[in-house]
Design a protein around this motif. Structure first.
Motif, PDB file in Angstrom:
ATOM      1  N   LEU A  42      52.289  19.410 -37.725  1.00  0.00           N
ATOM      2  CA  LEU A  42      51.829  18.541 -38.805  1.00  0.00           C
ATOM      3  C   LEU A  42      53.021  18.174 -39.667  1.00  0.00           C
ATOM      4  CD1 LEU A  42      48.583  20.483 -39.780  1.00  0.00           C
ATOM      5  CD2 LEU A  42      48.796  18.519 -38.230  1.00  0.00           C
ATOM      6  N   SER A 102      52.506  24.070 -37.045  1.00  0.00           N
ATOM      7  CA  SER A 102      51.430  24.490 -37.935  1.00  0.00           C
ATOM      8  C   SER A 102      50.676  25.677 -37.381  1.00  0.00           C
ATOM      9  CB  SER A 102      50.466  23.323 -38.162  1.00  0.00           C
ATOM     10  OG  SER A 102      49.305  23.760 -38.828  1.00  0.00           O
ATOM     11  N   TYR A 124      51.395  13.819 -36.921  1.00  0.00           N
ATOM     12  CA  TYR A 124      50.865  14.962 -36.183  1.00  0.00           C
ATOM     13  C   TYR A 124      51.238  14.834 -34.717  1.00  0.00           C
ATOM     14  CZ  TYR A 124      47.290  11.556 -34.936  1.00  0.00           C
ATOM     15  OH  TYR A 124      46.648  10.439 -34.490  1.00  0.00           O
ATOM     16  N   LEU A 145      42.011  21.722 -36.694  1.00  0.00           N
ATOM     17  CA  LEU A 145      42.382  22.002 -38.082  1.00  0.00           C
ATOM     18  C   LEU A 145      41.657  23.200 -38.675  1.00  0.00           C
ATOM     19  CD1 LEU A 145      42.806  18.405 -39.519  1.00  0.00           C
ATOM     20  CD2 LEU A 145      44.593  20.058 -38.933  1.00  0.00           C
ATOM     21  N   SER A 146      40.538  23.586 -38.107  1.00  0.00           N
ATOM     22  CA  SER A 146      39.861  24.774 -38.632  1.00  0.00           C
ATOM     23  C   SER A 146      40.682  26.036 -38.379  1.00  0.00           C
ATOM     24  CB  SER A 146      38.469  24.912 -38.010  1.00  0.00           C
ATOM     25  OG  SER A 146      38.563  25.106 -36.614  1.00  0.00           O
ATOM     26  N   ALA A 172      44.049  25.942 -38.767  1.00  0.00           N
ATOM     27  CA  ALA A 172      45.271  25.756 -39.556  1.00  0.00           C
ATOM     28  C   ALA A 172      45.150  26.449 -40.903  1.00  0.00           C
ATOM     29  CB  ALA A 172      45.532  24.265 -39.770  1.00  0.00           C
ATOM     30  N   SER A 212      49.187  24.321 -44.147  1.00  0.00           N
ATOM     31  CA  SER A 212      49.387  23.320 -43.097  1.00  0.00           C
ATOM     32  C   SER A 212      48.541  22.081 -43.350  1.00  0.00           C
ATOM     33  CB  SER A 212      49.042  23.910 -41.721  1.00  0.00           C
ATOM     34  OG  SER A 212      49.988  24.877 -41.344  1.00  0.00           O
ATOM     35  N   ARG A 213      47.298  22.296 -43.768  1.00  0.00           N
ATOM     36  CA  ARG A 213      46.434  21.146 -44.068  1.00  0.00           C
ATOM     37  C   ARG A 213      46.983  20.360 -45.261  1.00  0.00           C
ATOM     38  NH1 ARG A 213      42.601  25.134 -42.706  1.00  0.00           N
ATOM     39  NH2 ARG A 213      42.066  25.481 -44.887  1.00  0.00           N
ATOM     40  N   ASP A 214      47.519  21.045 -46.254  1.00  0.00           N
ATOM     41  CA  ASP A 214      48.143  20.375 -47.403  1.00  0.00           C
ATOM     42  C   ASP A 214      49.361  19.567 -46.950  1.00  0.00           C
ATOM     43  OD1 ASP A 214      46.259  21.401 -49.145  1.00  0.00           O
ATOM     44  OD2 ASP A 214      47.579  22.988 -49.927  1.00  0.00           O
ATOM     45  N   LEU A 244      49.875  18.205 -44.055  1.00  0.00           N
ATOM     46  CA  LEU A 244      49.370  17.014 -43.377  1.00  0.00           C
ATOM     47  C   LEU A 244      48.935  15.968 -44.409  1.00  0.00           C
ATOM     48  CD1 LEU A 244      48.487  15.403 -40.894  1.00  0.00           C
ATOM     49  CD2 LEU A 244      46.323  16.681 -40.948  1.00  0.00           C
TER      50      LEU A 244
END
Length: 164
Positions: free
Chosen positions: A53, A58, A114, A140-141, A143, A147-149, A151
């Motif tokens: 990501l 990630s 990504y 993503l669940s 991550a 990592s989501r931030d 992205l």
């Protein structure tokens, strides 16, 4: 190429009438055929998907193989296979292969919002199954929140619609 193993087949030999029929049908549709050997080790070890990501690693997941039976595979829905997915820590060899694959991307991996690098086990080490940089499922669940931030920040800073 296929998505979700759609129109993908596994055959004991190329003389299998189902293989011939699949190739004929795909050619009739104007599609290109890719033939590659089946890697038996995937049945024991599955497939590793490494997600990047904003150009940085990630997380990774291990997935069960989709082509366990001979014949043509019908498309799968991601929700139908999520129960076969688990978090995994990639080996150094898997990290090295993913980095080498991403190094081939024009403009470099830092420019990618990504990417997903799918690997399977080989006799001499991991093998690249595919490098997904468009329309890929990112798991993503699995991550971390960081990592989501990352992205989200990458999307907001990019030229993507809705970005600044």
């Amino acid at each position: 190429m296929s998505g979700s193993a759609a129109d993908t087949g596994r055959f004991a030999d190329l003389g299998d009438p189902r293989a011939t029929a699949l190739v004929a049908e795909l050619h009739r549709q104007g599609r290109t055929i890719m033939v590659q050997p089946y890697v038996d080790a995937i049945e024991a070890d599955g497939e590793t998907s490494m997600v990047f990501l904003g150009g940085e690693f990630s997380h990774a997941v291990r997935r069960d193989p989709l082509l366990v039976e001979h014949g043509v595979r019908h498309p799968v829905v991601v929700a139908d296979v999520l129960h076969t997915v688990s978090s995994v820590r990639p080996s150094e060899a898997e990290h090295a292969l993913a980095a080498a694959a991403l190094a081939t991307v024009p403009g470099g991996r830092r420019g990618l919002t990504y990417a997903r690098v799918d690997l399977v086990p080989g006799a001499q080490g991991p093998l690249l199954l595919e490098l997904e940089v468009t329309d890929c499922f990112l798991f993503l669940s699995f991550a971390s929140a960081g990592s989501r931030d990352r992205l989200a920040r990458h999307l907001l800073a990019s030229d993507c619609p809705g970005g600044s």
